[in-house]
Design an enzyme around this catalytic site. Sequence first.
Site, mmCIF file in Angstrom:
data_model
loop_
_atom_site.group_PDB
_atom_site.id
_atom_site.type_symbol
_atom_site.label_atom_id
_atom_site.label_comp_id
_atom_site.label_asym_id
_atom_site.label_seq_id
_atom_site.Cartn_x
_atom_site.Cartn_y
_atom_site.Cartn_z
ATOM 1 N N ARG A 166 0.829 -1.229 0.000
ATOM 2 C CA ARG A 166 0.000 0.000 0.000
ATOM 3 C C ARG A 166 0.856 1.269 0.000
ATOM 4 O O ARG A 166 0.504 2.277 0.628
ATOM 5 C CB ARG A 166 -0.952 0.037 1.199
ATOM 6 N N SER A 240 -10.708 -0.158 3.262
ATOM 7 C CA SER A 240 -9.924 -0.324 4.496
ATOM 8 C C SER A 240 -9.395 1.042 4.933
ATOM 9 O O SER A 240 -8.683 1.688 4.166
ATOM 10 C CB SER A 240 -8.732 -1.240 4.254
ATOM 11 N N GLU A 336 -4.583 3.996 6.016
ATOM 12 C CA GLU A 336 -4.312 3.766 4.592
ATOM 13 C C GLU A 336 -4.925 4.902 3.763
ATOM 14 O O GLU A 336 -4.364 5.324 2.748
ATOM 15 C CB GLU A 336 -4.938 2.419 4.197
HETATM 16 P P1 FAD Z 1 -8.785 8.794 -5.201
HETATM 17 O O1 FAD Z 1 -9.484 8.481 -3.930
HETATM 18 O O2 FAD Z 1 -9.431 9.740 -6.131
HETATM 19 O O3 FAD Z 1 -7.315 9.282 -4.874
HETATM 20 C C1 FAD Z 1 -6.524 8.574 -3.951
HETATM 21 C C2 FAD Z 1 -5.152 9.258 -3.856
HETATM 22 O O4 FAD Z 1 -4.483 9.168 -5.115
HETATM 23 C C3 FAD Z 1 -5.250 10.751 -3.561
HETATM 24 O O5 FAD Z 1 -4.116 11.094 -2.810
HETATM 25 C C4 FAD Z 1 -5.196 11.386 -4.938
HETATM 26 O O6 FAD Z 1 -4.690 12.709 -4.917
HETATM 27 C C5 FAD Z 1 -4.232 10.463 -5.661
HETATM 28 N N1 FAD Z 1 -4.500 10.361 -7.105
HETATM 29 C C6 FAD Z 1 -5.631 9.912 -7.700
HETATM 30 N N2 FAD Z 1 -5.473 9.929 -9.039
HETATM 31 C C7 FAD Z 1 -4.241 10.414 -9.280
HETATM 32 C C8 FAD Z 1 -3.494 10.706 -10.464
HETATM 33 N N3 FAD Z 1 -3.978 10.479 -11.685
HETATM 34 N N4 FAD Z 1 -2.246 11.220 -10.330
HETATM 35 C C9 FAD Z 1 -1.720 11.462 -9.107
HETATM 36 N N5 FAD Z 1 -2.375 11.217 -7.953
HETATM 37 C C10 FAD Z 1 -3.614 10.692 -8.041
HETATM 38 N N6 FAD Z 1 -7.826 -0.458 -2.357
HETATM 39 C C11 FAD Z 1 -7.013 -1.528 -2.548
HETATM 40 O O7 FAD Z 1 -5.791 -1.363 -2.696
HETATM 41 N N7 FAD Z 1 -7.516 -2.789 -2.558
HETATM 42 C C12 FAD Z 1 -8.830 -3.035 -2.413
HETATM 43 O O8 FAD Z 1 -9.239 -4.188 -2.457
HETATM 44 C C13 FAD Z 1 -9.713 -1.935 -2.193
HETATM 45 N N8 FAD Z 1 -11.024 -2.118 -1.990
HETATM 46 C C14 FAD Z 1 -11.833 -1.058 -1.749
HETATM 47 C C15 FAD Z 1 -13.211 -1.304 -1.520
HETATM 48 C C16 FAD Z 1 -14.069 -0.230 -1.300
HETATM 49 C C17 FAD Z 1 -15.538 -0.501 -1.058
HETATM 50 C C18 FAD Z 1 -13.575 1.079 -1.333
HETATM 51 C C19 FAD Z 1 -14.499 2.245 -1.143
HETATM 52 C C20 FAD Z 1 -12.229 1.327 -1.535
HETATM 53 C C21 FAD Z 1 -11.341 0.251 -1.742
HETATM 54 N N9 FAD Z 1 -9.975 0.439 -1.951
HETATM 55 C C22 FAD Z 1 -9.147 -0.624 -2.178
HETATM 56 C C23 FAD Z 1 -9.401 1.796 -1.910
HETATM 57 C C24 FAD Z 1 -9.468 2.523 -3.275
HETATM 58 O O9 FAD Z 1 -10.556 2.070 -4.034
HETATM 59 C C25 FAD Z 1 -8.218 2.334 -4.115
HETATM 60 O O10 FAD Z 1 -7.089 2.780 -3.396
HETATM 61 C C26 FAD Z 1 -8.295 3.071 -5.456
HETATM 62 O O11 FAD Z 1 -7.142 2.823 -6.218
HETATM 63 C C27 FAD Z 1 -8.471 4.577 -5.301
HETATM 64 O O12 FAD Z 1 -8.770 5.087 -6.581
HETATM 65 P P2 FAD Z 1 -9.459 6.513 -6.765
HETATM 66 O O13 FAD Z 1 -9.417 6.826 -8.217
HETATM 67 O O14 FAD Z 1 -10.793 6.520 -6.144
HETATM 68 O O15 FAD Z 1 -8.460 7.433 -5.957
HETATM 69 P P1 NAP Z 2 -10.090 -11.113 4.667
HETATM 70 O O1 NAP Z 2 -10.156 -12.117 3.561
HETATM 71 O O2 NAP Z 2 -11.141 -11.129 5.727
HETATM 72 O O3 NAP Z 2 -8.663 -11.186 5.350
HETATM 73 C C1 NAP Z 2 -8.306 -10.287 6.388
HETATM 74 C C2 NAP Z 2 -6.882 -9.857 6.168
HETATM 75 O O4 NAP Z 2 -6.018 -10.960 6.296
HETATM 76 C C3 NAP Z 2 -6.716 -9.308 4.792
HETATM 77 O O5 NAP Z 2 -6.630 -7.933 4.930
HETATM 78 C C4 NAP Z 2 -5.489 -9.978 4.229
HETATM 79 O O6 NAP Z 2 -4.392 -9.096 4.069
HETATM 80 C C5 NAP Z 2 -5.094 -11.024 5.231
HETATM 81 N N1 NAP Z 2 -5.198 -12.361 4.577
HETATM 82 C C6 NAP Z 2 -6.276 -13.153 4.497
HETATM 83 N N2 NAP Z 2 -5.961 -14.319 3.881
HETATM 84 C C7 NAP Z 2 -4.666 -14.242 3.554
HETATM 85 C C8 NAP Z 2 -3.745 -15.109 2.904
HETATM 86 N N3 NAP Z 2 -4.123 -16.327 2.473
HETATM 87 N N4 NAP Z 2 -2.492 -14.678 2.718
HETATM 88 C C9 NAP Z 2 -2.094 -13.476 3.137
HETATM 89 N N5 NAP Z 2 -2.914 -12.603 3.766
HETATM 90 C C10 NAP Z 2 -4.177 -12.984 3.995
HETATM 91 O O7 NAP Z 2 -10.032 -9.635 4.039
HETATM 92 P P2 NAP Z 2 -11.163 -8.754 3.377
HETATM 93 O O8 NAP Z 2 -11.372 -7.565 4.188
HETATM 94 O O9 NAP Z 2 -12.346 -9.587 2.999
HETATM 95 O O10 NAP Z 2 -10.420 -8.290 2.039
HETATM 96 C C11 NAP Z 2 -10.119 -9.221 1.046
HETATM 97 C C12 NAP Z 2 -9.027 -8.663 0.155
HETATM 98 O O11 NAP Z 2 -9.455 -7.440 -0.440
HETATM 99 C C13 NAP Z 2 -7.758 -8.347 0.933
HETATM 100 O O12 NAP Z 2 -6.663 -8.645 0.128
HETATM 101 C C14 NAP Z 2 -7.850 -6.863 1.168
HETATM 102 O O13 NAP Z 2 -6.581 -6.239 1.213
HETATM 103 C C15 NAP Z 2 -8.619 -6.377 -0.063
HETATM 104 N N6 NAP Z 2 -9.398 -5.186 0.303
HETATM 105 C C16 NAP Z 2 -8.755 -4.009 0.404
HETATM 106 C C17 NAP Z 2 -9.442 -2.858 0.728
HETATM 107 C C18 NAP Z 2 -8.736 -1.530 0.787
HETATM 108 O O14 NAP Z 2 -9.392 -0.510 0.863
HETATM 109 N N7 NAP Z 2 -7.436 -1.517 0.755
HETATM 110 C C19 NAP Z 2 -10.804 -2.916 0.963
HETATM 111 C C20 NAP Z 2 -11.415 -4.144 0.878
HETATM 112 C C21 NAP Z 2 -10.728 -5.289 0.535
HETATM 113 P P3 NAP Z 2 -4.197 -8.151 2.781
HETATM 114 O O15 NAP Z 2 -5.089 -7.009 2.970
HETATM 115 O O16 NAP Z 2 -2.769 -7.758 2.894
HETATM 116 O O17 NAP Z 2 -4.485 -8.947 1.549
#
Ligand code: FAD
Ligand code: NAP
Length: 340
Positions: A166, A240, A336
């Site tokens: 991240r 998250s 995050e």
């Molecule tokens: P924004 O929220 O618009 O921007 C995020 C940041 O990036 C800000 O700092 C912004 O200034 C910067 N930014 C955006 N676009 C640019 C650009 N073109 N150039 C420079 N800077 C820029 N994230 C995960 O990693 N894994 C997941 O599984 C995941 N699941 C999610 C589930 C839900 C329900 C939600 C709401 C969010 C989730 N996220 C997850 C977080 C998010 O969706 C991601 O991080 C996504 O990439 C953000 O994209 P955005 O376009 O909405 O970014």
């Molecule tokens: P989950 O499956 O309930 O698991 C909880 C956490 O444990 C996850 O965050 C994941 O870490 C870790 N994990 C679970 N199984 C694993 C494995 N086999 N090996 C290594 N790590 C493991 O998680 P969840 O909330 O439903 O999310 C599922 C996936 O979607 C995760 O990868 C999560 O990162 C991603 N997600 C991200 C966001 C976001 O905003 N960043 C939001 C929703 C979902 P990791 O997160 O490092 O994978």
Amino acid sequence: MSIEISENYSLRPYNTFGIDVQARFFTRAYSHSDLNEAIALAKSKNLEILVLGGGSNVLFTQDQNKVVVLNRLMGKQVEQEDENNYFVGVGAGENWHEFVQTAIHNNWAGIENLSLIPGCVGAGPMQNIGAYGVELSDVLHSVEALNIHTNENHVFSLNECELGYRESIFKRKEKGNWIITKVNFELLKRPRFKVEYGAIQNELEKMKVDILSIEAVSQAVCQIRSSKLPDPKVLGNAGSFFKNPTITIAQYDQLKQIDEHVPFYPVSDLEVKVPAGYLIEKCGWKGKQIGSCGVHHLQALVLVNHGNAKGMELKNLSEEIIQSVHEKYTIKLEREVNLY
Ligand code: FAD
Ligand code: NAP
């Protein structure tokens, strides 16, 4: 053509938390020339630029006295291919999940586990988006970006992006310096399935999938995500809110003295990752609501806006959570989500 500029413009529809703050100036950029105009405006007003994609990883705690630019640079095409890979260039303003669907439709493998992540392609490198055992870094070739201060265009190689869990150079030392304009992917001609995450295995079994395909994996991921995660259109959230902490094995041994059930996932020989959602839940936060702010009832890692929450209220809630996890587990959670 000149960009359209709005003043004192509500950002509520442009962030998935649904926080109602105003941008001093707001514009949409469809081209490099639009971006250069937005940069010129910011310079003339002596204001910072804030780029947004889908607003799904931001929390606004105040009005934005900035030029807020919605990045809408589009386009996705195969630019090259070799025996093993398709090299696909994608405009930063493309919707991420639509790009995943295009990839699946065309049999470009590698991003099926990243299905249904909200937001735009350009934000992907910002935090090296990841889910279900795959990270953007697994398929990223390079990132094209425009420097906000010098108007220079630069192509960042995968190494130069300094992607981590991240994390990236764009979130750290180059924060606020670049607008990502295009992301170049190296997708696979022959899939390498990653289905070790327990939930994916279970879902594929439920779906009675005999022969794995990228489409089946994507469907399984979409199914799991839809059943667990709140849809921002229904309940404001930014996914998250906290990162899963990575700690040393020695720290984990200490943690086990406090709670022998704390789950862990090995990261290396020396480190493990601990699910922050577990720690937050065990501190009693899961499903709690304070005013309009809350912690989601199915996933404690997700903070939610039940109505008219203010960004500061959500930030305060996140601080209380950080403190209580620290008191119980001696682990300091990191956010995050990007706070502005
Ligand atoms: P924004 O929220 O618009 O921007 C995020 C940041 O990036 C800000 O700092 C912004 O200034 C910067 N930014 C955006 N676009 C640019 C650009 N073109 N150039 C420079 N800077 C820029 N994230 C995960 O990693 N894994 C997941 O599984 C995941 N699941 C999610 C589930 C839900 C329900 C939600 C709401 C969010 C989730 N996220 C997850 C977080 C998010 O969706 C991601 O991080 C996504 O990439 C953000 O994209 P955005 O376009 O909405 O970014
Ligand atoms: P989950 O499956 O309930 O698991 C909880 C956490 O444990 C996850 O965050 C994941 O870490 C870790 N994990 C679970 N199984 C694993 C494995 N086999 N090996 C290594 N790590 C493991 O998680 P969840 O909330 O439903 O999310 C599922 C996936 O979607 C995760 O990868 C999560 O990162 C991603 N997600 C991200 C966001 C976001 O905003 N960043 C939001 C929703 C979902 P990791 O997160 O490092 O994978």
